[in-house]
Design a protein around this motif. Structure first.
Motif, PDB file in Angstrom:
ATOM      1  N   VAL A 159      -3.526   0.782  -6.830  1.00 37.60           N
ATOM      2  CA  VAL A 159      -3.636   1.421  -5.652  1.00 37.60           C
ATOM      3  C   VAL A 159      -4.885   2.488  -5.628  1.00 37.60           C
ATOM      4  O   VAL A 159      -4.922   2.998  -6.568  1.00 37.60           O
ATOM      5  CB  VAL A 159      -2.407   2.135  -4.849  1.00 37.60           C
TER       6      VAL A 159
ATOM      7  N   ILE B 103      -5.899   5.233  -4.077  1.00 33.74           N
ATOM      8  CA  ILE B 103      -5.086   6.309  -3.386  1.00 33.74           C
ATOM      9  C   ILE B 103      -6.062   6.969  -2.705  1.00 33.74           C
ATOM     10  O   ILE B 103      -5.842   7.764  -1.614  1.00 33.74           O
ATOM     11  CB  ILE B 103      -4.055   7.100  -4.218  1.00 33.74           C
TER      12      ILE B 103
ATOM     13  N   ALA C 156      -3.490   2.047   0.244  1.00 32.07           N
ATOM     14  CA  ALA C 156      -1.830   2.147   0.521  1.00 32.07           C
ATOM     15  C   ALA C 156      -1.654   1.383   1.678  1.00 32.07           C
ATOM     16  O   ALA C 156      -0.432   0.687   1.785  1.00 32.07           O
ATOM     17  CB  ALA C 156      -1.716   3.591   0.712  1.00 32.07           C
ATOM     18  N   GLU C 157      -2.153   1.221   2.983  1.00 31.18           N
ATOM     19  CA  GLU C 157      -1.633   0.496   3.918  1.00 31.18           C
ATOM     20  C   GLU C 157      -1.760  -1.039   3.827  1.00 31.18           C
ATOM     21  O   GLU C 157      -1.128  -1.615   4.659  1.00 31.18           O
ATOM     22  CB  GLU C 157      -2.601   0.951   5.439  1.00 31.18           C
TER      23      GLU C 157
ATOM     24  N   LEU D  46      -0.683  -2.349   0.751  1.00 36.56           N
ATOM     25  CA  LEU D  46       0.034  -2.501  -0.543  1.00 36.56           C
ATOM     26  C   LEU D  46       1.213  -3.386  -0.147  1.00 36.56           C
ATOM     27  O   LEU D  46       1.244  -4.464  -0.741  1.00 36.56           O
ATOM     28  CB  LEU D  46       0.262  -1.549  -1.212  1.00 36.56           C
TER      29      LEU D  46
ATOM     30  N   THR E  18      -2.640   4.177 -10.554  1.00 37.21           N
ATOM     31  CA  THR E  18      -3.617   4.404  -9.601  1.00 37.21           C
ATOM     32  C   THR E  18      -4.614   5.517 -10.520  1.00 37.21           C
ATOM     33  O   THR E  18      -4.115   5.832 -11.491  1.00 37.21           O
ATOM     34  CB  THR E  18      -3.058   5.464  -8.517  1.00 37.21           C
TER      35      THR E  18
ATOM     36  N   GLN F  43       1.564  11.804  -2.900  1.00 39.84           N
ATOM     37  CA  GLN F  43       1.268  10.477  -2.041  1.00 39.84           C
ATOM     38  C   GLN F  43       1.756   9.357  -2.666  1.00 39.84           C
ATOM     39  O   GLN F  43       2.192   8.482  -2.037  1.00 39.84           O
ATOM     40  CB  GLN F  43      -0.140  10.383  -1.684  1.00 39.84           C
ATOM     41  N   MET F  44       1.332   9.093  -3.922  1.00 39.28           N
ATOM     42  CA  MET F  44       1.460   7.974  -4.735  1.00 39.28           C
ATOM     43  C   MET F  44       3.196   7.702  -5.190  1.00 39.28           C
ATOM     44  O   MET F  44       3.602   6.601  -4.987  1.00 39.28           O
ATOM     45  CB  MET F  44       0.980   8.166  -5.929  1.00 39.28           C
TER      46      MET F  44
ATOM     47  N   LEU G  87       4.817   6.522  -1.877  1.00 31.98           N
ATOM     48  CA  LEU G  87       4.535   5.125  -1.769  1.00 31.98           C
ATOM     49  C   LEU G  87       5.401   4.337  -2.735  1.00 31.98           C
ATOM     50  O   LEU G  87       6.295   3.295  -2.285  1.00 31.98           O
ATOM     51  CB  LEU G  87       3.119   4.693  -1.924  1.00 31.98           C
TER      52      LEU G  87
END
Length: 238
Positions: A130, A132, A143-144, A146, A166, A183-184, A187
């Protein structure tokens, strides 16, 4: 008297201590977070010293470099991951020689890995990479996008999706680093909660020499440490 590569052993001890402290601080056990030694440009004697000292996983960035060093490495009982960008035309050279490919960033690459694996009667473990930080110079799916990629690649018979990886942006403060890793982790948890077939989601690979502590505090299950373990990289002269 110092033995060759004593610095690697001492570095490993310090890294293990930091990892353990961060794991406990994040509410987990030290054994819940694994260490991968990044061996890009590292000569075999130093890699073997790390393996002998207890490192059980190494990661190479380039297919050709790993193939050149492979016969000199004492890999019994150790896992090898490919962690760098993988070109589709090199997939057939590496499938079957590594335990995991962490850098699957497109449907096209995932299909190539699957096809090469099927030809060899294998199923290859992979991580979805990703991007990120949405950095143009870095590989990885945004991300959007994935979930859409996972929906397609999870159907390929020659791969098993084990989680996410990442390489975050270079950030200065602990707060900035932790925010990106958070954030990761969100997700990772979101995808895991969807219980997709052939998407195991047991590995979150994030954190390197300069930020592995922050990555563990935010949920990393695997950290990729190179220079903190082996010393500064000595790039060959051109």
């Amino acid at each position: 008297m110092e033995r060759p590569c004593d610095d690697v052993r001492e570095n490993l001890k310090r890294i293990r201590e930091t990892m353990a402290q961060a794991a406990v601080a994040s509410g987990r056990r030290p054994e819940d977070v694994r260490l991968l030694g990044v061996t890009k440009t590292v000569p075999p004697d130093r890699i073997n010293a790390a393996l002998e000292a207890g490192v059980t996983m190494i990661g190479e960035n380039r297919v050709q470099e790993f193939l050149e060093k492979r016969d000199a490495l004492r890999l019994e009982g150790a896992a090898v991951h490919l962690i760098g960008h993988l070109q589709t035309n090199k997939v057939s050279r590496i499938v079957g020689l590594v335990d995991m490919i962490e850098s699957v960033d497109s449907v096209r690459l995932a299909r190539a890995v699957s096809d090469a694996s099927v030809k060899r009667g294998l199923v290859t473990d992979v991580l979805a990479e990703v991007n990120i930080g949405r950095e143009e110079a870095k590989s990885g799916v945004f991300a959007e996008n994935l979930d859409e990629m996972l929906e397609e690649i999870r159907l390929f018979p020659g791969i098993r999706v084990r989680g996410l990886m990442t390489v975050p942006p270079i950030l200065e403060t602990e707060g900035e680093k932790r925010a990106v890793f958070s954030q990761m982790y969100k997700l990772f948890i979101d995808i895991r909660g969807k219980n997709k077939d052939n998407v195991v989601m047991d590995t979150l690979s994030m954190g390197m020499s300069g930020d592995y502590r922050e990555a563990i505090l935010e949920g990393a299950t695997l950290v990729r440490v190179g220079s903190a373990l082996f010393g500064r990289r000595a790039y060959p002269a051109r």
